[in-house]
Design an enzyme around this catalytic site. Sequence first.
Site, mmCIF file in Angstrom:
data_model
loop_
_atom_site.group_PDB
_atom_site.id
_atom_site.type_symbol
_atom_site.label_atom_id
_atom_site.label_comp_id
_atom_site.label_asym_id
_atom_site.label_seq_id
_atom_site.Cartn_x
_atom_site.Cartn_y
_atom_site.Cartn_z
ATOM 1 N N ARG A 53 -4.985 -15.630 32.441
ATOM 2 C CA ARG A 53 -6.160 -14.839 32.044
ATOM 3 C C ARG A 53 -5.656 -13.756 31.100
ATOM 4 O O ARG A 53 -4.470 -13.645 30.826
ATOM 5 C CB ARG A 53 -6.950 -14.295 33.251
ATOM 6 C CG ARG A 53 -6.208 -14.035 34.503
ATOM 7 C CD ARG A 53 -5.219 -12.927 34.403
ATOM 8 N NE ARG A 53 -5.821 -11.704 33.910
ATOM 9 C CZ ARG A 53 -5.146 -10.694 33.416
ATOM 10 N NH1 ARG A 53 -3.813 -10.737 33.314
ATOM 11 N NH2 ARG A 53 -5.740 -9.603 32.980
ATOM 12 N N GLY A 54 -6.585 -12.926 30.608
ATOM 13 C CA GLY A 54 -6.211 -11.941 29.591
ATOM 14 C C GLY A 54 -6.420 -12.595 28.230
ATOM 15 O O GLY A 54 -5.983 -13.729 28.003
ATOM 16 N N ALA A 55 -7.090 -11.868 27.329
ATOM 17 C CA ALA A 55 -7.548 -12.471 26.080
ATOM 18 C C ALA A 55 -6.438 -13.183 25.280
ATOM 19 O O ALA A 55 -6.579 -14.365 24.928
ATOM 20 C CB ALA A 55 -8.260 -11.421 25.240
ATOM 21 N N ARG A 90 -14.068 -20.153 29.085
ATOM 22 C CA ARG A 90 -14.491 -18.775 29.355
ATOM 23 C C ARG A 90 -15.161 -18.220 28.094
ATOM 24 O O ARG A 90 -14.685 -18.447 26.993
ATOM 25 C CB ARG A 90 -13.297 -17.884 29.763
ATOM 26 C CG ARG A 90 -12.721 -18.283 31.132
ATOM 27 C CD ARG A 90 -11.770 -17.246 31.668
ATOM 28 N NE ARG A 90 -12.452 -16.029 32.067
ATOM 29 C CZ ARG A 90 -11.802 -14.887 32.333
ATOM 30 N NH1 ARG A 90 -10.484 -14.807 32.213
ATOM 31 N NH2 ARG A 90 -12.465 -13.806 32.718
ATOM 32 N N GLN A 203 -7.440 -7.177 39.229
ATOM 33 C CA GLN A 203 -6.306 -7.382 38.311
ATOM 34 C C GLN A 203 -5.417 -6.142 38.231
ATOM 35 O O GLN A 203 -4.232 -6.245 37.937
ATOM 36 C CB GLN A 203 -6.824 -7.723 36.904
ATOM 37 C CG GLN A 203 -7.436 -9.098 36.770
ATOM 38 C CD GLN A 203 -8.935 -9.059 36.934
ATOM 39 O OE1 GLN A 203 -9.475 -8.222 37.657
ATOM 40 N NE2 GLN A 203 -9.632 -9.962 36.280
ATOM 41 N N ASP A 244 -11.345 -7.639 25.109
ATOM 42 C CA ASP A 244 -11.471 -9.098 24.987
ATOM 43 C C ASP A 244 -12.171 -9.500 23.702
ATOM 44 O O ASP A 244 -12.079 -10.640 23.259
ATOM 45 C CB ASP A 244 -12.223 -9.671 26.183
ATOM 46 C CG ASP A 244 -11.335 -9.615 27.414
ATOM 47 O OD1 ASP A 244 -11.212 -8.515 27.991
ATOM 48 O OD2 ASP A 244 -10.727 -10.640 27.757
ATOM 49 N N ASN A 254 -14.615 -5.137 27.262
ATOM 50 C CA ASN A 254 -13.447 -5.270 28.145
ATOM 51 C C ASN A 254 -13.932 -5.404 29.584
ATOM 52 O O ASN A 254 -15.136 -5.378 29.865
ATOM 53 C CB ASN A 254 -12.532 -4.047 27.966
ATOM 54 C CG ASN A 254 -11.177 -4.229 28.622
ATOM 55 O OD1 ASN A 254 -10.532 -5.264 28.414
ATOM 56 N ND2 ASN A 254 -10.739 -3.277 29.411
ATOM 57 N N LYS A 255 -12.984 -5.543 30.474
ATOM 58 C CA LYS A 255 -13.284 -5.755 31.901
ATOM 59 C C LYS A 255 -14.342 -4.780 32.412
ATOM 60 O O LYS A 255 -14.317 -3.592 32.084
ATOM 61 C CB LYS A 255 -11.971 -5.630 32.686
ATOM 62 C CG LYS A 255 -12.060 -5.845 34.182
ATOM 63 C CD LYS A 255 -12.681 -7.176 34.565
ATOM 64 C CE LYS A 255 -12.000 -8.364 33.927
ATOM 65 N NZ LYS A 255 -12.770 -9.604 34.018
HETATM 66 O O1 MRU Z 1 -10.947 -11.508 33.359
HETATM 67 P P1 MRU Z 1 -9.601 -11.252 32.751
HETATM 68 O O2 MRU Z 1 -8.541 -10.948 33.768
HETATM 69 O O3 MRU Z 1 -9.203 -12.334 31.777
HETATM 70 O O4 MRU Z 1 -9.846 -9.917 31.916
HETATM 71 C C1 MRU Z 1 -8.782 -9.348 31.201
HETATM 72 C C2 MRU Z 1 -9.146 -8.078 30.548
HETATM 73 O O5 MRU Z 1 -10.273 -7.622 30.615
HETATM 74 C C3 MRU Z 1 -8.105 -7.406 29.717
HETATM 75 O O6 MRU Z 1 -8.259 -6.024 29.753
HETATM 76 C C4 MRU Z 1 -8.278 -7.915 28.280
HETATM 77 O O7 MRU Z 1 -8.108 -9.305 28.217
HETATM 78 C C5 MRU Z 1 -7.391 -7.278 27.311
HETATM 79 S S1 MRU Z 1 -5.747 -7.808 27.662
HETATM 80 C C6 MRU Z 1 -4.713 -7.814 26.519
#
Ligand code: MRU
Length: 369
Positions: A53-55, A90, A203, A244, A254-255
């Site tokens: 996960r993570g962009a 996603r 996370q 993201d 973002n999250k």
């Molecule tokens: O749902 P996730 O764990 O994929 O969400 C991740 C985030 O929101 C991060 O903050 C985002 O991807 C930036 S990471 C470099």
Amino acid sequence: MQVDGRHYRTIWPTADGRAVEVIDQRRLPHAFEILRLEDLESAARAIETMVVRGAPLIGATAAYGLALAMHVDASDHGIASAYDRLFRTRPTAVNLRWALDDLRQRLLPLVPGERAAAAWRRAAEICDEDVEVCRRIGEAGLELFRKAYAEKGEKKPLRVLTHCNAGWLATVDWGTALAPIYMAHNDGMPVEVWVDETRPRNQGAALTAWELGRHGVRHRLIVDNVGGHLMQHGLVDLCIVGTDRTTARGDVCNKIGTYLKALAAKANNIPFYVALPYTTIDWSVENGADIPIEERDGREVTHIWGKDEEGVLREVQIAPDETPAANYAFDVTPAELVSALITDRGVCEASREGLEELFPERQAGVGPA
Ligand code: MRU
């Protein structure tokens, strides 16, 4: 980054070039397990189920997923169906589309017999490039950290608040928001990080706390609602988060919960920085309200995962039976609340003008969306 004395990236090809391996992030921090992804479907499932996960890491995994698909069907139709399968995994992180578009555009002009090797090479390049881009974000952010530390005028640690996980686990290495933190720490600056737990998937508690701990960075875990209180009491010098998807005018998605932290930071006059690679900018979207927001299973809200006293990973229910839950995974922070964007090309204002100054080749109407 180092795990038990060994350098890891979050994704790497196997020696035979027929698969990739990834760290299973669903098991952290309790177990460090590696999973092998051998085909399109296993790569798509890894993104969907949040093994990765993570962009930026979603983008890198999608690139390898498309490359793996080329071993089976390298026709135009094979490219299109692999693209569609991965694209549906996603919805919010735009790095996914960026990586798939990049590969498709390079593969279509080639004859099918050349496509698997070319896709494999390009996926590896995307990963290498992500490491370099994140390193540059770290360097650009470090300058801001140095300034903030100098301005404190006291030899007390720089106190930084972060949300979710935008560390090396969210990218191929280094991270985005955590890259300046690692660089400041490596540079000898005393840094203390407030780590938002980041419900519902935690996370922050599971991944950011684990990463920072492994690297020896001082940190304290807090529940998501503490940030405002800390800011009111002068206990946060700056906030830094990832994104993201960043719109052409500098809104950042973002999250979930990021927006509330930005509001609290604004109200308390605390800098709110957003760190991002160029692959996270969506030049085709102007207004953050137009970004698709992932809605996930309500079970992530009504239940919670953890390790019991016997060391067994278990899920327990925290809400009454049958409680309906809403689970929005991301929110949008308007550009006006962002003090600056920290990119691989340097720091800019969160605005169309600011972004276009750093990325002049992407000015309105130029280049693909
Ligand atoms: O749902 P996730 O764990 O994929 O969400 C991740 C985030 O929101 C991060 O903050 C985002 O991807 C930036 S990471 C470099």
